[in-house]
Design a protein around this motif. Structure first.
Motif, mmCIF file in Angstrom:
data_model
loop_
_atom_site.group_PDB
_atom_site.id
_atom_site.type_symbol
_atom_site.label_atom_id
_atom_site.label_comp_id
_atom_site.label_asym_id
_atom_site.label_seq_id
_atom_site.Cartn_x
_atom_site.Cartn_y
_atom_site.Cartn_z
ATOM 1 N N GLY A 200 65.576 -75.979 3.083
ATOM 2 C CA GLY A 200 65.428 -77.240 4.180
ATOM 3 C C GLY A 200 64.168 -77.993 4.123
ATOM 4 N N VAL A 201 63.798 -78.494 5.263
ATOM 5 C CA VAL A 201 62.615 -79.348 5.469
ATOM 6 C C VAL A 201 61.443 -78.572 6.074
ATOM 7 N N TYR A 202 60.326 -78.781 5.538
ATOM 8 C CA TYR A 202 59.181 -77.926 5.894
ATOM 9 C C TYR A 202 58.151 -78.815 6.162
ATOM 10 N N ARG A 203 57.190 -78.436 7.098
ATOM 11 C CA ARG A 203 55.901 -78.954 7.207
ATOM 12 C C ARG A 203 54.884 -78.185 6.682
ATOM 13 N N VAL A 204 54.053 -78.443 5.657
ATOM 14 C CA VAL A 204 53.410 -77.579 4.815
ATOM 15 C C VAL A 204 51.835 -78.133 5.177
ATOM 16 N N GLU A 205 50.844 -76.928 5.199
ATOM 17 C CA GLU A 205 49.493 -77.188 5.321
ATOM 18 C C GLU A 205 48.979 -76.166 4.216
ATOM 19 N N SER A 206 48.123 -76.893 3.377
ATOM 20 C CA SER A 206 47.671 -75.896 2.298
ATOM 21 C C SER A 206 46.177 -76.237 1.992
ATOM 22 N N ALA A 207 45.398 -74.972 1.636
ATOM 23 C CA ALA A 207 44.054 -75.019 1.449
ATOM 24 C C ALA A 207 43.722 -74.857 0.160
ATOM 25 N N TRP A 208 42.653 -75.606 -0.260
ATOM 26 C CA TRP A 208 42.341 -75.775 -1.744
ATOM 27 C C TRP A 208 41.021 -75.593 -1.984
ATOM 28 N N ARG A 209 40.630 -74.912 -3.099
ATOM 29 C CA ARG A 209 39.228 -74.666 -3.460
ATOM 30 C C ARG A 209 39.209 -74.617 -5.129
ATOM 31 N N GLN A 210 38.064 -75.091 -5.658
ATOM 32 C CA GLN A 210 37.816 -75.111 -6.982
ATOM 33 C C GLN A 210 37.475 -73.893 -7.662
ATOM 34 N N GLU A 211 38.280 -73.429 -8.546
ATOM 35 C CA GLU A 211 37.747 -71.939 -9.169
ATOM 36 C C GLU A 211 37.698 -72.380 -10.834
ATOM 37 N N GLY A 212 36.507 -72.078 -11.410
ATOM 38 C CA GLY A 212 36.313 -72.748 -12.838
ATOM 39 C C GLY A 212 36.367 -74.182 -12.553
ATOM 40 N N GLY A 213 37.217 -74.728 -13.503
ATOM 41 C CA GLY A 213 37.434 -76.383 -13.453
ATOM 42 C C GLY A 213 38.613 -76.501 -12.732
ATOM 43 N N ASP A 214 39.270 -75.735 -12.173
ATOM 44 C CA ASP A 214 40.888 -75.711 -11.661
ATOM 45 C C ASP A 214 41.001 -75.740 -9.964
ATOM 46 N N TRP A 215 41.472 -76.575 -9.371
ATOM 47 C CA TRP A 215 41.903 -76.430 -7.976
ATOM 48 C C TRP A 215 42.964 -75.512 -7.597
ATOM 49 N N VAL A 216 42.828 -74.644 -6.774
ATOM 50 C CA VAL A 216 43.831 -73.525 -6.695
ATOM 51 C C VAL A 216 44.131 -73.569 -5.327
ATOM 52 N N CYS A 217 45.397 -73.374 -4.827
ATOM 53 C CA CYS A 217 45.824 -73.138 -3.391
ATOM 54 C C CYS A 217 45.337 -71.409 -2.955
ATOM 55 N N TYR A 218 44.501 -71.431 -1.961
ATOM 56 C CA TYR A 218 44.360 -70.133 -1.456
ATOM 57 C C TYR A 218 44.975 -69.742 -0.149
ATOM 58 N N SER A 219 45.485 -70.712 0.567
ATOM 59 C CA SER A 219 46.078 -70.540 1.556
ATOM 60 C C SER A 219 47.052 -71.606 2.041
ATOM 61 N N ALA A 220 48.270 -71.246 2.701
ATOM 62 C CA ALA A 220 49.240 -71.996 3.100
ATOM 63 C C ALA A 220 50.299 -71.601 4.290
ATOM 64 N N THR A 221 50.481 -72.546 4.938
ATOM 65 C CA THR A 221 51.245 -72.229 6.076
ATOM 66 C C THR A 221 52.489 -73.100 6.062
ATOM 67 N N TRP A 222 53.678 -72.635 6.306
ATOM 68 C CA TRP A 222 54.804 -73.728 6.194
ATOM 69 C C TRP A 222 55.603 -73.304 7.366
ATOM 70 N N SER A 223 56.497 -74.360 7.982
ATOM 71 C CA SER A 223 57.373 -73.998 8.995
ATOM 72 C C SER A 223 58.582 -75.118 9.135
ATOM 73 N N GLN A 224 59.518 -75.102 9.716
ATOM 74 C CA GLN A 224 60.443 -75.971 9.694
ATOM 75 C C GLN A 224 60.240 -76.589 11.137
ATOM 76 N N PRO A 225 60.275 -77.894 11.145
ATOM 77 C CA PRO A 225 60.158 -78.602 12.308
ATOM 78 C C PRO A 225 61.114 -78.339 13.215
ATOM 79 N N SER A 226 60.964 -78.454 14.519
ATOM 80 C CA SER A 226 61.801 -78.125 15.656
ATOM 81 C C SER A 226 62.736 -79.279 15.634
ATOM 82 N N PRO A 227 64.274 -78.970 15.996
ATOM 83 C CA PRO A 227 65.071 -80.391 15.949
ATOM 84 C C PRO A 227 64.745 -81.145 17.247
#
Length: 138
Positions: free
Chosen positions: A111-138
């Motif tokens: 389905g459709v989700y709204r995502v908020e993701s948190a990113w940090r640099q590890e080594g030379g790469d950006w990685v996601c360390y936290s994310a929340t997702w939820s389906q919007p209310s109709p």
């Protein structure tokens, strides 16, 4: 000749701005999910990744993709515009994503989700360390 080579090498060494690098990492995660490539998706998550406030960890999300791959599932990902905001040396990327599947493993999660993701640099790469997702209310 030597000056042209040095100029070309130095010109290719420019640093990508952090915000742009995070956008590329988000896109890489999208492509990995759509390719049902658990290894490439895992590479975009930190080892201590947590999803939906502890409901999921890195292993669980990667295992879900592995299972989908084993079952021959297809996953289609359509992302909306990505907004990236700095928070110190880290970034928060927010976007909407529409997920569809060509199989039976994931239909209740599609389905459709709204995502908020948190990113940090590890080594030379950006990685996601936290994310929340939820389906919007109709």
């Amino acid at each position: 000749m030597f000056a042209a080579v040095v100029s070309g090498v130095l010109g290719g060494c420019h640093r990508v701005p952090a915000e742009e690098a995070v956008r590329h990492a988000v896109t890489a995660a999208e492509h990995a999910a759509e390719a049902v490539d658990a290894g490439a998706f895992r590479d975009r998550l930190s080892e201590d990744f947590t999803g939906n406030r502890g409901q999921f960890d890195r292993r669980q999300l990667v295992d879900l993709l592995r299972l989908a791959r084993l079952r021959g599932e297809t996953i289609h990902v359509l992302m909306g515009p990505v907004s990236v905001e700095p928070h110190g040396d880290r970034f928060v990327a927010t976007f909407t994503v529409t997920l569809t599947s060509g199989g039976r493993l994931l239909p209740s999660d599609m389905g459709v989700y709204r995502v908020e993701s948190a990113w940090r640099q590890e080594g030379g790469d950006w990685v996601c360390y936290s994310a929340t997702w939820s389906q919007p209310s109709p």
